[in-house]
Design a protein around this motif. Structure first.
Motif, PDB file in Angstrom:
ATOM      1  N   GLY A 140      29.528  38.869  62.168  1.00 25.23           N
ATOM      2  CA  GLY A 140      29.682  37.717  61.303  1.00 25.23           C
ATOM      3  C   GLY A 140      29.235  36.321  61.902  1.00 25.23           C
ATOM      4  O   GLY A 140      29.202  35.482  61.570  1.00 25.23           O
ATOM      5  N   GLU A 141      28.244  36.460  62.829  1.00 25.04           N
ATOM      6  CA  GLU A 141      27.325  35.345  63.545  1.00 25.04           C
ATOM      7  C   GLU A 141      26.338  34.906  62.259  1.00 25.04           C
ATOM      8  O   GLU A 141      25.699  33.735  62.340  1.00 25.04           O
ATOM      9  N   ILE A 142      26.057  35.835  61.412  1.00 25.31           N
ATOM     10  CA  ILE A 142      24.852  35.550  60.451  1.00 25.31           C
ATOM     11  C   ILE A 142      25.638  35.810  59.124  1.00 25.31           C
ATOM     12  O   ILE A 142      26.117  36.928  58.765  1.00 25.31           O
ATOM     13  N   LEU A 143      25.672  34.987  58.200  1.00 26.56           N
ATOM     14  CA  LEU A 143      26.403  34.820  56.880  1.00 26.56           C
ATOM     15  C   LEU A 143      25.508  34.590  55.831  1.00 26.56           C
ATOM     16  O   LEU A 143      24.482  33.851  55.951  1.00 26.56           O
ATOM     17  N   LEU A 144      25.580  35.304  54.620  1.00 20.51           N
ATOM     18  CA  LEU A 144      24.832  34.807  53.449  1.00 20.51           C
ATOM     19  C   LEU A 144      25.688  34.445  52.519  1.00 20.51           C
ATOM     20  O   LEU A 144      26.578  35.118  51.887  1.00 20.51           O
ATOM     21  N   HIS A 158      18.040  30.864  45.924  1.00 23.17           N
ATOM     22  CA  HIS A 158      19.129  30.045  46.042  1.00 23.17           C
ATOM     23  C   HIS A 158      19.960  30.683  47.178  1.00 23.17           C
ATOM     24  O   HIS A 158      21.054  30.081  47.314  1.00 23.17           O
ATOM     25  N   ASP A 159      19.650  31.849  47.936  1.00 22.69           N
ATOM     26  CA  ASP A 159      20.710  32.195  48.884  1.00 22.69           C
ATOM     27  C   ASP A 159      20.655  31.555  49.966  1.00 22.69           C
ATOM     28  O   ASP A 159      19.550  30.797  50.418  1.00 22.69           O
ATOM     29  N   LYS A 160      21.664  31.218  50.607  1.00 22.64           N
ATOM     30  CA  LYS A 160      21.930  30.642  51.687  1.00 22.64           C
ATOM     31  C   LYS A 160      22.196  31.248  52.987  1.00 22.64           C
ATOM     32  O   LYS A 160      23.267  31.961  52.997  1.00 22.64           O
ATOM     33  N   ILE A 161      21.411  31.474  53.984  1.00 25.90           N
ATOM     34  CA  ILE A 161      21.784  32.052  55.174  1.00 25.90           C
ATOM     35  C   ILE A 161      22.286  31.052  56.191  1.00 25.90           C
ATOM     36  O   ILE A 161      21.508  30.124  56.735  1.00 25.90           O
TER      37      ILE A 161
END
Length: 166
Positions: A140-144, A158-161
């Motif tokens: 969960g340290e990298i979320l999309l 338009h995805d946000k990382i």
């Protein structure tokens, strides 16, 4: 705590290739050449991407490349907030080592092709292996789009990382 924002343009490297197949208009087997032009069709909840091929007599054939899911959470342009994003150039890598807790936001401003989250981050983040990135996604340290996801998730425009570095 600070936030650094980046913008990423994803383009699959394309080259013109050829395919031998039956041309229905010519009535014989001929060589079709990829024009590198791409076409998109929407059908309900799916978006289809096609490559346009041409035979020597300029007849066309469309090769299905990919199917994307459309989404219903559309963005209202009136509610957009202007922000400055650092554009990540092709071949450039970003370093995520800071002395304080930092949030990194990477916005996908264009996505032409199919790109996995873990592979894309491994290509653009310095000093992190793909295995480390997979582990951070699972933790969960990298979320999309502010949600937990799987490493093989496909990226789209338009995805946000969001990456949290502690």
């Amino acid at each position: 705590m600070q936030t650094e924002q980046y913008s990423l343009v994803l383009r699959k490297k394309q080259k013109a290739d050829t395919v031998r197949k039956q041309c229905k208009m010519c009535g014989k087997v001929t060589i079709f050449t990829d024009t590198t032009i791409r076409r998109h069709n929407a059908n309900g909840k799916n978006i289809y991407q096609f490559a346009i091929y041409k035979c020597p007599k300029n007849h066309s054939w469309n090769k299905k490349l990919d199917i994307y899911k459309s989404f219903s959470e559309h963005v209202d342009p009136a509610n957009l907030v202007e922000t400055e994003f650092n554009l990540i150039q092709d071949g450039e890598k970003i370093s995520l080592f800071k002395s304080t807790e930092t949030f990194y936001e990477i916005n996908i401003s264009s996505a032409e092709g199919s790109f996995r989250l873990d592979r894309t981050l491994a290509d653009y983040i310095e000093d992190w292996s793909r295995t480390e990135i997979v582990q951070k996604i699972k933790n969960g340290e990298i979320l999309l789009n502010n949600r937990f996801t799987k490493p093989s998730q496909k990226l789209s425009i338009h995805d946000k990382i969001l990456i949290v570095v502690k």
